[in-house]
Design a protein around this motif. Structure first.
Motif, PDB file in Angstrom:
ATOM      1  N   SER A 111      10.033 -10.756   7.125  1.00  0.00           N
ATOM      2  CA  SER A 111      10.243 -11.854   6.481  1.00  0.00           C
ATOM      3  C   SER A 111       8.936 -12.667   5.907  1.00  0.00           C
ATOM      4  CB  SER A 111      10.720 -12.876   7.770  1.00  0.00           C
ATOM      5  OG  SER A 111       9.719 -13.324   8.712  1.00  0.00           O
ATOM      6  N   PRO A 112       8.831 -13.417   5.057  1.00  0.00           N
ATOM      7  CA  PRO A 112       7.777 -14.270   4.449  1.00  0.00           C
ATOM      8  C   PRO A 112       6.819 -14.779   5.701  1.00  0.00           C
ATOM      9  CG  PRO A 112       9.484 -14.446   3.157  1.00  0.00           C
ATOM     10  CD  PRO A 112       9.954 -14.008   4.280  1.00  0.00           C
ATOM     11  N   GLU A 113       7.598 -15.319   6.782  1.00  0.00           N
ATOM     12  CA  GLU A 113       6.658 -15.889   7.643  1.00  0.00           C
ATOM     13  C   GLU A 113       5.871 -15.062   8.524  1.00  0.00           C
ATOM     14  OE1 GLU A 113       9.841 -18.337   6.303  1.00  0.00           O
ATOM     15  OE2 GLU A 113       9.860 -16.346   7.282  1.00  0.00           O
ATOM     16  N   THR A 114       6.215 -13.791   8.489  1.00  0.00           N
ATOM     17  CA  THR A 114       5.748 -12.615   9.271  1.00  0.00           C
ATOM     18  C   THR A 114       4.546 -11.624   8.624  1.00  0.00           C
ATOM     19  OG1 THR A 114       7.360 -12.585  10.738  1.00  0.00           O
ATOM     20  CG2 THR A 114       5.897 -10.758  10.832  1.00  0.00           C
ATOM     21  N   VAL A 115       5.328 -11.412   7.066  1.00  0.00           N
ATOM     22  CA  VAL A 115       4.639 -10.663   6.211  1.00  0.00           C
ATOM     23  C   VAL A 115       4.330 -11.318   5.083  1.00  0.00           C
ATOM     24  CG1 VAL A 115       4.597  -8.327   5.170  1.00  0.00           C
ATOM     25  CG2 VAL A 115       5.498  -8.506   7.307  1.00  0.00           C
ATOM     26  N   SER A 116       3.166 -11.587   4.677  1.00  0.00           N
ATOM     27  CA  SER A 116       2.907 -12.331   3.566  1.00  0.00           C
ATOM     28  C   SER A 116       3.028 -11.303   2.135  1.00  0.00           C
ATOM     29  CB  SER A 116       1.413 -12.714   3.364  1.00  0.00           C
ATOM     30  OG  SER A 116       0.468 -11.456   3.391  1.00  0.00           O
ATOM     31  N   ASP A 117       3.110 -11.912   0.907  1.00  0.00           N
ATOM     32  CA  ASP A 117       3.604 -11.121  -0.248  1.00  0.00           C
ATOM     33  C   ASP A 117       2.260  -9.917  -0.225  1.00  0.00           C
ATOM     34  OD1 ASP A 117       5.793 -12.260  -1.038  1.00  0.00           O
ATOM     35  OD2 ASP A 117       4.684 -13.616  -2.519  1.00  0.00           O
ATOM     36  N   ARG A 118       1.002 -10.140  -0.172  1.00  0.00           N
ATOM     37  CA  ARG A 118       0.103  -9.344  -0.239  1.00  0.00           C
ATOM     38  C   ARG A 118       0.153  -8.574   0.630  1.00  0.00           C
ATOM     39  NH1 ARG A 118      -5.236  -9.615  -2.420  1.00  0.00           N
ATOM     40  NH2 ARG A 118      -6.029  -7.306  -2.319  1.00  0.00           N
ATOM     41  N   MET A 119       0.574  -8.715   1.939  1.00  0.00           N
ATOM     42  CA  MET A 119       0.840  -7.510   2.951  1.00  0.00           C
ATOM     43  C   MET A 119       1.860  -6.536   2.608  1.00  0.00           C
ATOM     44  SD  MET A 119       0.208  -9.754   6.594  1.00  0.00           S
ATOM     45  CE  MET A 119       1.161  -8.196   7.568  1.00  0.00           C
ATOM     46  N   MET A 120       3.135  -7.367   2.081  1.00  0.00           N
ATOM     47  CA  MET A 120       4.097  -6.677   1.801  1.00  0.00           C
ATOM     48  C   MET A 120       3.795  -5.623   0.624  1.00  0.00           C
ATOM     49  SD  MET A 120       7.060  -6.082   2.724  1.00  0.00           S
ATOM     50  CE  MET A 120       7.928  -4.304   1.958  1.00  0.00           C
ATOM     51  N   SER A 121       2.930  -6.263  -0.610  1.00  0.00           N
ATOM     52  CA  SER A 121       2.636  -5.328  -1.382  1.00  0.00           C
ATOM     53  C   SER A 121       1.753  -4.099  -0.908  1.00  0.00           C
ATOM     54  CB  SER A 121       2.007  -5.992  -2.448  1.00  0.00           C
ATOM     55  OG  SER A 121       1.374  -5.296  -3.458  1.00  0.00           O
ATOM     56  N   ASP A 122       0.780  -4.491   0.048  1.00  0.00           N
ATOM     57  CA  ASP A 122       0.224  -3.364   0.587  1.00  0.00           C
ATOM     58  C   ASP A 122       0.964  -2.344   1.373  1.00  0.00           C
ATOM     59  OD1 ASP A 122      -2.243  -4.305  -0.464  1.00  0.00           O
ATOM     60  OD2 ASP A 122      -2.875  -5.332   1.491  1.00  0.00           O
ATOM     61  N   ILE A 123       2.063  -2.739   2.056  1.00  0.00           N
ATOM     62  CA  ILE A 123       2.885  -1.737   2.693  1.00  0.00           C
ATOM     63  C   ILE A 123       3.257  -1.107   1.739  1.00  0.00           C
ATOM     64  CG2 ILE A 123       5.190  -1.703   4.183  1.00  0.00           C
ATOM     65  CD1 ILE A 123       3.778  -4.298   5.475  1.00  0.00           C
ATOM     66  N   TYR A 124       4.028  -1.512   0.901  1.00  0.00           N
ATOM     67  CA  TYR A 124       4.849  -0.700  -0.207  1.00  0.00           C
ATOM     68  C   TYR A 124       3.716   0.140  -1.096  1.00  0.00           C
ATOM     69  CZ  TYR A 124       8.719   0.173  -3.493  1.00  0.00           C
ATOM     70  OH  TYR A 124       9.556   0.643  -4.202  1.00  0.00           O
ATOM     71  N   GLU A 125       2.731  -0.234  -1.250  1.00  0.00           N
ATOM     72  CA  GLU A 125       1.902   0.747  -1.886  1.00  0.00           C
ATOM     73  C   GLU A 125       1.534   1.701  -1.253  1.00  0.00           C
ATOM     74  OE1 GLU A 125      -1.429  -0.892  -4.399  1.00  0.00           O
ATOM     75  OE2 GLU A 125       0.068  -2.533  -5.096  1.00  0.00           O
ATOM     76  N   HIS A 126       1.293   1.588   0.126  1.00  0.00           N
ATOM     77  CA  HIS A 126       0.834   2.545   1.273  1.00  0.00           C
ATOM     78  C   HIS A 126       1.984   3.649   1.621  1.00  0.00           C
ATOM     79  CE1 HIS A 126      -2.625   0.076   2.489  1.00  0.00           C
ATOM     80  NE2 HIS A 126      -3.184   1.241   2.662  1.00  0.00           N
ATOM     81  N   LEU A 127       3.444   3.081   1.177  1.00  0.00           N
ATOM     82  CA  LEU A 127       4.346   3.988   1.357  1.00  0.00           C
ATOM     83  C   LEU A 127       4.592   4.787   0.086  1.00  0.00           C
ATOM     84  CD1 LEU A 127       7.211   1.586   2.508  1.00  0.00           C
ATOM     85  CD2 LEU A 127       6.178   3.610   3.821  1.00  0.00           C
ATOM     86  N   ILE A 128       4.186   4.468  -1.110  1.00  0.00           N
ATOM     87  CA  ILE A 128       4.196   5.149  -2.330  1.00  0.00           C
ATOM     88  C   ILE A 128       2.978   6.219  -2.080  1.00  0.00           C
ATOM     89  CG2 ILE A 128       3.715   4.965  -4.736  1.00  0.00           C
ATOM     90  CD1 ILE A 128       4.599   2.286  -4.861  1.00  0.00           C
ATOM     91  N   GLN A 129       1.813   5.654  -1.488  1.00  0.00           N
ATOM     92  CA  GLN A 129       0.793   6.523  -1.543  1.00  0.00           C
ATOM     93  C   GLN A 129       1.056   7.712  -0.555  1.00  0.00           C
ATOM     94  OE1 GLN A 129      -2.274   6.554  -2.977  1.00  0.00           O
ATOM     95  NE2 GLN A 129      -2.903   8.305  -2.285  1.00  0.00           N
ATOM     96  N   ARG A 130       1.856   7.328   0.647  1.00  0.00           N
ATOM     97  CA  ARG A 130       2.279   8.464   1.716  1.00  0.00           C
ATOM     98  C   ARG A 130       3.244   9.351   1.051  1.00  0.00           C
ATOM     99  NH1 ARG A 130       2.526   7.427   7.250  1.00  0.00           N
ATOM    100  NH2 ARG A 130       3.380   9.421   8.374  1.00  0.00           N
ATOM    101  N   TYR A 131       4.089   8.948   0.208  1.00  0.00           N
ATOM    102  CA  TYR A 131       5.023   9.959  -0.434  1.00  0.00           C
ATOM    103  C   TYR A 131       4.252  10.562  -1.516  1.00  0.00           C
ATOM    104  CZ  TYR A 131       8.415  11.144  -3.817  1.00  0.00           C
ATOM    105  OH  TYR A 131       9.258  12.125  -4.705  1.00  0.00           O
ATOM    106  N   GLY A 132       3.232  10.128  -2.080  1.00  0.00           N
ATOM    107  CA  GLY A 132       2.412  11.069  -2.893  1.00  0.00           C
ATOM    108  C   GLY A 132       1.777  11.968  -2.215  1.00  0.00           C
ATOM    109  N   GLU A 133       1.012  11.594  -1.023  1.00  0.00           N
ATOM    110  CA  GLU A 133       0.636  12.726  -0.159  1.00  0.00           C
ATOM    111  C   GLU A 133       1.696  13.861   0.340  1.00  0.00           C
ATOM    112  OE1 GLU A 133      -1.300  10.751   2.954  1.00  0.00           O
ATOM    113  OE2 GLU A 133      -2.459   9.464   1.638  1.00  0.00           O
ATOM    114  N   GLU A 134       2.582  13.433   0.437  1.00  0.00           N
ATOM    115  CA  GLU A 134       3.920  14.174   1.116  1.00  0.00           C
ATOM    116  C   GLU A 134       4.001  15.324   0.190  1.00  0.00           C
ATOM    117  OE1 GLU A 134       6.345  15.694   3.814  1.00  0.00           O
ATOM    118  OE2 GLU A 134       5.166  13.831   3.973  1.00  0.00           O
ATOM    119  N   ILE A 135       4.255  14.882  -1.301  1.00  0.00           N
ATOM    120  CA  ILE A 135       4.503  15.960  -2.276  1.00  0.00           C
ATOM    121  C   ILE A 135       3.356  16.212  -2.958  1.00  0.00           C
ATOM    122  CG2 ILE A 135       6.810  15.071  -2.722  1.00  0.00           C
ATOM    123  CD1 ILE A 135       5.751  13.717  -5.172  1.00  0.00           C
TER     124      ILE A 135
END
Length: 683
Positions: A146-170
């Motif tokens: 939720s936005p109250e728990t995870v700010s937009d900046r935090m969510m963007s970082d989470i999402y980009e880290h997931l993309i990076q994690r996927y990139g490292e996987e392949i």
């Protein structure tokens, strides 16, 4: 609104779901599960406070508004909505897939199109067949995004880290859709260098940013991060903002990038109603930039892009050639590169989309391999494209990057900075920065990526660009230094003709017309050559022989030019002591084997170059005045204008070879060591 939680490992916990389904979903397809479900859960959490209002609005107005209507955004308070009553935690155990797809279909088109492009149904069908889909939905439902728990900046970082994690996987496959973060940060830093007027504005200035090969929108996200960081340092100002535009060819990658931007404006903390309903992903389009430009005729203030290296453009060939036929009314008027490498098509696309100077001007960074610096001979498509960029004064700076900083390739890469609004002192000039040594090793290799550019090194490169330093790792030179005139040179033919009657039949194999000579005329030629067997003459004798044989032969006779060619080819011998060959009008005959080309520095007098570089070694050499500069950019002068950008010319450092004696001593020491080891081993 409470302080966002920072201790929970969202990336690790979300990624654990991928590990749990590893036997069903292969790692290469993790992006089709982890990323859309992370988006789905984030949207679900953001819509929770207004869910009942939207569902009620649908009940009241659905007959008039239908399933898709921006009016629902008035009730959701966001740039997206969902009219269904489903949540991830109430999809049911038995018909989870059907319920999930009904839930997805209830989203507004901007969110639903993304989820559909992820091929979420196909992925979830496999999970449903294995009885795992309900558990996956429940696990994602357990994350408080939720936005109250995870700010937009935090969510963007989470999402980009997931993309990076996927990139490292392949590993190496990641380069198909993402640029390493350090390269992104450097390119963004260079584009926004010297843009203080915009960054420091207090009037809500708005600028556009475009990436024609946007992949996962890493460049765009980092540019938006830069503005967010500035806003945090300058509270209270009516800060500048960027409207992002992008285009990506591959469907799933497009969905990842569009999600990346959609997630950046969910919490709406501190925003008015208009800003809360702004969809940053609105202008991220799918399509092939070369053959299906989704922003035709549109220009932008800033551009950041990393097109694929060595991309073949055979698929786009028809569309590209058609647009090129329009000349400079299209994007590709300067020329076309070889079909095997479309890099310079992307350069022209960037140049075509620079905002006109009268509208504020445009600036761009494009990451390229080394070939666009020098490929193509004078007058070729690639050379003409560079020439056009020089003439337009678009190239501001080129930075040579370190090797082994990309996931897939270890080759040298470069960042080109293009601008049509150079400062007065840089007009007509191009800065080259050799940053090839600016790298630090990674703790763990990621495919071929063994190094990264540190923040301190990014700052050094950016400062070198801003200050325009001309030192050991940077030069600023006129664009003309990368241009030259390629002239054609020729030397007169020196030849003697020695008749060898035994080789007469070779005359009839020199060309097709000679091969059609009938038997009667062949006999005449054989007899005539036998009469002159062993004779040696100057080149001009060949014309005499042709005339004499012409009088003796009956029609149809071989063409005189072909008979002359046959005689000089079979019986001619080059002899530097022989007189200069001339034709029947006294014009000099030039030796095709001695034809050559000379690249004369742009602006240098031809005579000066010839006196110092050519005539001392080949005194009979002259310039062929018939070879001229021709084409859409050309000036019709003698010699074709060529272009080539060489970093070695300015930065090459000669390394003295090691002393052979030193190497020999090392070899002897190694041999002694091996011998001692073997003696000890065999005892």
């Amino acid at each position: 609104m409470g302080e966002p939680k920072t201790t929970f490992d969202y990336v690790g916990e979300i990624w654990s779901i991928a590990d749990w389904v590893r036997d069903v979903i292969r790692p290469a397809d993790y992006n089709k599960l982890i990323l859309p479900f992370a988006l789905l859960r984030r949207l679900e959490c953001a819509l929770e406070p207004t869910r009942d209002a939207v569902c009620k609005a649908y009940e009241q107005h659905g007959k008039d508004w239908g399933l898709e209507n921006e009016a629902y955004c008035e009730y959701s308070g966001k740039s997206f909505y969902n009219i269904s009553s489903f949540r991830l935690n109430d999809l049911g155990v038995n018909n989870t897939l059907d319920a999930l797809m009904t839930y997805v279909d209830g989203f507004s088109p901007n969110a639903r199109d993304i989820l559909t492009r992820f091929k979420i149904r196909e992925t979830c069908q496999d999970l449903q067949d294995e009885g795992m889909l309900h558990e996956v939905c429940m696990r994602f439902a357990g994350f408080d995004l939720s936005p109250e728990t995870v700010s937009d900046r935090m969510m963007s970082d989470i999402y980009e880290h997931l993309i990076q994690r996927y990139g490292e996987e392949i590993a190496q496959g990641a380069e198909d859709f993402m640029t390493p973060r350090d390269v992104v940060r450097l390119a963004v830093s260079l584009v926004f260098a010297n843009e203080d007027a915009f960054l420091n504005s207090n009037d809500g200035s708005v600028r556009s940013l475009y990436d024609g090969t946007c992949g996962t929108c890493g460049f765009i996200s980092d540019a938006l991060d830069l503005l967010d960081e500035w806003k945090e340092r300058n509270p209270g100002k009516v800060s500048a903002s960027i409207v992002p535009y992008g285009q990506e060819r591959e469907g799933v990658t497009w969905a990842v990038g569009k999600t990346n931007l959609l997630l950046r404006n969910v919490s709406a903390k501190g925003q008015d109603r208009f800003d809360r309903m702004k969809d940053l992903s609105e202008h991220i389009m799918q399509g092939d930039t070369l053959s299906d430009d989704r922003f035709e005729g549109k220009t932008f203030h800033y551009q950041l892009t990393n097109p694929p290296y060595g991309k073949e453009w055979k698929v786009e060939e028809d569309a590209v050639r058609k647009e090129a036929s329009y000349g400079f009314k299209g994007r590709f008027g300067a020329g076309l590169p070889a079909i095997g490498d479309g890099s310079m098509l992307f350069i022209q696309n960037v140049a075509a989309k620079l905002k006109p100077v009268e509208e504020g001007g445009g600036k761009a960074a494009i990451v390229l391999s080394g070939s666009p610096l020098f490929n193509g001979d004078a007058g070729s498509g690639p050379s003409n494209i560079r020439r056009w960029l020089f003439e337009k004064d678009y190239i501001d700076c080129i930075v040579k990057l370190p090797t082994e900083i990309f996931f897939r390739t270890g080759i040298s890469t470069y960042i080109w900075i293009l601008s049509n609004k150079k400062p007065e002192g840089r007009k007509g000039m191009i800065q080259l920065i050799d940053a090839s040594s600016k790298r630090v090793p990674l703790k763990r290799n990621l495919g071929n990526k063994r190094y990264e550019i540190s923040d301190e090194q990014i700052d050094w490169i950016t400062r070198t660009y801003i200050d325009g330093h001309d030192h050991g790792d940077s030069v600023i030179v006129p664009a003309e230094e990368f241009m030259f005139r390629q002239i054609a040179t020729r030397q007169p033919l020196h030849m003697r003709i020695t008749v060898d009657a035994e080789r007469t039949d070779e005359l009839f194999a020199v060309s097709k017309p000679m091969g059609k000579t009938d038997e009667a005329n062949r006999r005449i030629i054989r007899d005539w050559m036998t009469e002159h067997d062993g004779e040696t003459h100057d080149y001009q004798w060949a014309a005499t022989a042709v005339n004499e044989l012409g009088k003796l032969m009956d029609k149809p006779k071989p063409p005189k030019s072909q008979l002359h060619k046959a005689i000089t080819t079979v019986f001619g011998m080059r002899d530097p002591e022989a007189p200069i060959a001339v034709d029947d009008k006294g014009n000099t005959i030039y030796d095709p084997e001695l034809n050559d080309k000379e690249n004369i520095p742009y602006g240098m007098e031809f005579d000066q170059y010839m006196r110092t570089e050519v005539l001392p070694y080949a005194p009979e050499t002259s310039i062929d005045p018939n070879v001229k500069d021709s084409g859409p950019l050309q000036d019709d002068g003698v010699g074709a204008v060529g272009t080539s950008i060489s970093f070695n010319r300015y930065f090459y450092q000669y390394e003295q070879p090691r002393d052979p004696k030193e190497i020999a001593n090392e070899i002897l020491e190694l041999e002694d060591g091996v011998e001692s080891f073997m003696k000890g081993f065999l005892k």
